[in-house]
Each structure stands twice: as C-alpha cells, then as structure tokens.
Design a protein around this motif. Structure first.
Motif, PDB file in Angstrom:
ATOM      1  N   SER A  37      36.521  43.367  16.236  1.00  0.00           N
ATOM      2  CA  SER A  37      37.939  43.194  15.891  1.00  0.00           C
ATOM      3  C   SER A  37      38.542  44.496  15.409  1.00  0.00           C
ATOM      4  N   SER A  81      41.534  46.590  17.189  1.00  0.00           N
ATOM      5  CA  SER A  81      42.809  46.628  16.457  1.00  0.00           C
ATOM      6  C   SER A  81      43.191  48.050  16.068  1.00  0.00           C
ATOM      7  N   LYS A 137      44.300  52.068  16.124  1.00  0.00           N
ATOM      8  CA  LYS A 137      45.378  52.815  16.768  1.00  0.00           C
ATOM      9  C   LYS A 137      44.866  53.459  18.049  1.00  0.00           C
ATOM     10  N   ALA A 152      40.642  37.579  16.070  1.00  0.00           N
ATOM     11  CA  ALA A 152      41.864  37.997  15.375  1.00  0.00           C
ATOM     12  C   ALA A 152      42.611  39.076  16.135  1.00  0.00           C
ATOM     13  N   GLU A 153      41.869  39.950  16.804  1.00  0.00           N
ATOM     14  CA  GLU A 153      42.541  41.098  17.427  1.00  0.00           C
ATOM     15  C   GLU A 153      43.365  40.716  18.653  1.00  0.00           C
ATOM     16  N   THR A 154      43.061  39.565  19.251  1.00  0.00           N
ATOM     17  CA  THR A 154      43.769  39.209  20.484  1.00  0.00           C
ATOM     18  C   THR A 154      45.265  39.108  20.243  1.00  0.00           C
ATOM     19  N   GLN A 155      45.637  38.430  19.169  1.00  0.00           N
ATOM     20  CA  GLN A 155      47.059  38.252  18.867  1.00  0.00           C
ATOM     21  C   GLN A 155      47.726  39.613  18.633  1.00  0.00           C
ATOM     22  N   GLN A 156      47.026  40.436  17.877  1.00  0.00           N
ATOM     23  CA  GLN A 156      47.562  41.752  17.544  1.00  0.00           C
ATOM     24  C   GLN A 156      47.714  42.621  18.801  1.00  0.00           C
ATOM     25  N   LEU A 157      46.683  42.575  19.631  1.00  0.00           N
ATOM     26  CA  LEU A 157      46.703  43.410  20.833  1.00  0.00           C
ATOM     27  C   LEU A 157      47.791  42.991  21.811  1.00  0.00           C
ATOM     28  N   THR A 158      47.988  41.690  21.958  1.00  0.00           N
ATOM     29  CA  THR A 158      48.983  41.253  22.933  1.00  0.00           C
ATOM     30  C   THR A 158      50.372  41.768  22.556  1.00  0.00           C
ATOM     31  N   SER A 159      50.608  41.976  21.270  1.00  0.00           N
ATOM     32  CA  SER A 159      51.906  42.500  20.831  1.00  0.00           C
ATOM     33  C   SER A 159      52.215  43.849  21.454  1.00  0.00           C
ATOM     34  N   THR A 207      53.847  36.749  18.659  1.00  0.00           N
ATOM     35  CA  THR A 207      53.707  38.157  19.027  1.00  0.00           C
ATOM     36  C   THR A 207      54.990  38.642  19.710  1.00  0.00           C
TER      37      THR A 207
END
Ligand SMILES: Nc1ncnc2c1ncn2[C@@H]1O[C@H](COP(=O)(O)OP(=O)(O)OP(=O)(O)O)[C@@H](O)[C@H]1O
Ligand SMILES: [Mg+2]
Length: 262
Positions: A144, A148, A150, A177-184, A213
């Motif tokens: 994750s 997530s 940079k 958890a990172e999937t939601q963040q990455l899709t943004s 997102t």
C-alpha cells in the motif's frame, strides 16, 4: 470447498496467467465483446481523452487481470501504444500471463528512488505489437505504501507522456487502501463485476468508494454473463454505464448491456 467453508481464492491466473482470448482467437464472439468494451472506453472521451485507466473490483477473483489484459491487447491491436501495469501487488499475474520473469518490475521502480533506474529498462515488450508490460516486481511487505507514494504518481505521469494508453490492473478496492487513492490520479476506472460471484453489497460499497475519488467510473464490465446458465470460461463480457449498474440503484435504468453470448 475452501478451508473456511467459503469459496477459496482462485490462484489459476497467478500460476498460469490470464487467458488471452483476444490473441488466441481474435475472431471469436468473446474477442468481439472485448473490442466492444474498447470502443465504449473510447466513446467516453467526451470531456477529456482517457489515457490512464484502471480496472478494479469489489473483491478478489472478479476477472480484473483477464479483462485488463484482453482490453489492453485490443487497444494495442487498434494501433494505440499501450502499457499494461500489474499494480495488484497482492496477487500479481502479468508475468505469468506473458510468460516472463518477475525479478524486476513496478516495485523495482518504486523502491529505486534516487538510484536512477529508468522505467524503460524495466518495461518489457509483450510480444504483441504496440503493447508493453510492466510486471509487479518482487512483492514488498508494504504494497500500500509503495503504491500510494509520490513516486507512483510521477511514474504514471511519465508514462502518460510516452504511451497513448496506460492501463493498470489494481487490487480490489475493498481489500486495498491504495486502490481508492490511486484511482484519483487516473482519467477513469472500470469496475469488473462477476455475475453470480460478486456480492451486491460489496459492489455497492465499491461504487461508493469510487464515487469519492476524483476519477470517474467509466463503466462496468459484467464478467461471466452466462445467458445459458451453462458456466464455463469467457461467456459474456458486457459493458454497462451508470452508477450501480445492475445493482438496484435509480440510474440502472440507463444501463446498456450488450455483447452477450449469442
Ligand atoms: N468469464 C469468465 N468465465 C470463467 N472463468 C473466468 C472468467 N473470467 C475470469 N475467469 C477465471 O476466474 C479466475 C479469476 O480471474 P482473474 O484472475 O482474471 O480475476 P482477478 O479479479 O484478477 O482476480 P485477483 O483478485 O485474484 O487478482 C481465473 O481463474 C480466470 O480464468
Ligand atoms: Mg488479478
């Protein structure tokens, strides 16, 4: 029956790779369905061209790796310079799918901060014209965090300059958890839903998380749509629009499902 009395996680794709029907049998009905999915993704270019795209699902084994690999192939076959990234660090498959090693890959780039590892040296040719692949690489204890970072966003931005289409196979949104963040950070996401397998409540929750997102849900791939109820691989890939497709929300009336098995 799995150890805990539930459906066990399917490891077939991890061991033997995803089935590339679009390569093995481009004239088949299913390959045509994948081309329909490609066309629909291209049609979504209303406001902004879709150049970075992720496939995710609510939970494991919905068909993300199979769908993302076949859609990537159809994009490449249409002449788009495409890179497919295995960003599911929990259940990586891309190296098996394209019969290559996983000794280096995405994680190599993400952990090489400052060591000057060039993405081009890790990205490989897939054997399919116009399609390059970035395998997952050695699996770290902290997937994750890596995804997530940079560094990951910089990599996507960099690849977007070099390719017409950047496609990511992401871990299930409810598990990672990172999937939601990455899709943004991407132009769009497609949710893979497996008929008779993905649970309604889980899909609903996945849609809610994706709606939070900044990236739009471009559509749904209904995998394993089995009009005849006879099961078996590859029956029916449909593509739907609208939030909550097939899952009882208001706008499911706008749904469009086509490409069913004859
Ligand atoms: N339409 C289909 N019909 C029958 N089997 C399918 C279909 N699509 C995928 N499968 C099988 O289901 C399993 C899971 O598919 P796949 O690995 O593509 O899903 P995934 O969402 O990437 O799973 P994971 O969460 O493990 O990464 C594989 O064995 C694959 O061959
Ligand atoms: Mg997978």
């Amino acid at each position: 029956m799995g150890l805990f009395g539930k459906k066990h996680l399917d490891t077939e794709t991890m061991e033997n790779g995803a089935k590339l029907i679009t390569l093995a049998n481009p004239q088949s009905v299913i390959s045509e369905q994948f081309r329909n999915i490609r066309t629909n993704i291209n049609f979504m270019n209303v406001d902004k061209e879709v150049k970075t795209l992720a496939f995710t699902s609510a939970m494991a084994s919905a068909g993300k790796s199979t769908v993302s690999a076949n859609v990537a192939i159809t994009m490449a076959q249409a002449g788009k310079k495409t890179v497919l990234i295995d960003a599911d660090l929990r259940r990586p498959t891309l190296h098996s799918t394209f019969n290559t090693t996983n000794s280096n890959g995405l994680t190599t780039l993400l952990t090489s901060r400052g060591k000057d590892v060039d993405a081009a040296s890790v990205i490989r040719e897939s054997g399919v014209e116009n399609l390059s692949i970035l395998t997952a690489g050695p699996i770290p204890p902290n997937p994750s965090e890596l995804l997530s970072s940079k560094h990951m966003l910089d990599l996507i931005a960099d690849l977007k300059q070099k390719y017409d289409m950047v496609i990511l196979d992401l871990a299930p949104i409810l598990d990672a958890a990172e999937t939601q963040q990455l899709t943004s950070a991407l132009d769009g996401t497609i949710l893979v839903v497996r008929q008779g397998y993905s649970q309604k409540a889980a899909v609903k929750r996945a849609v809610e998380l994706l709606k939070l997102t900044k990236s739009p849900i471009l559509g749904y791939v209904m995998n394993d749509v089995d009009a005849d109820g006879d099961g078996g691989y590859g029956y029916g890939y449909g593509y739907g629009y609208g939030y909550g497709y097939g899952y009882g929300e208001e706008d499911t009336k706008k749904k469009g499902l086509f490409g069913r098995k004859k």
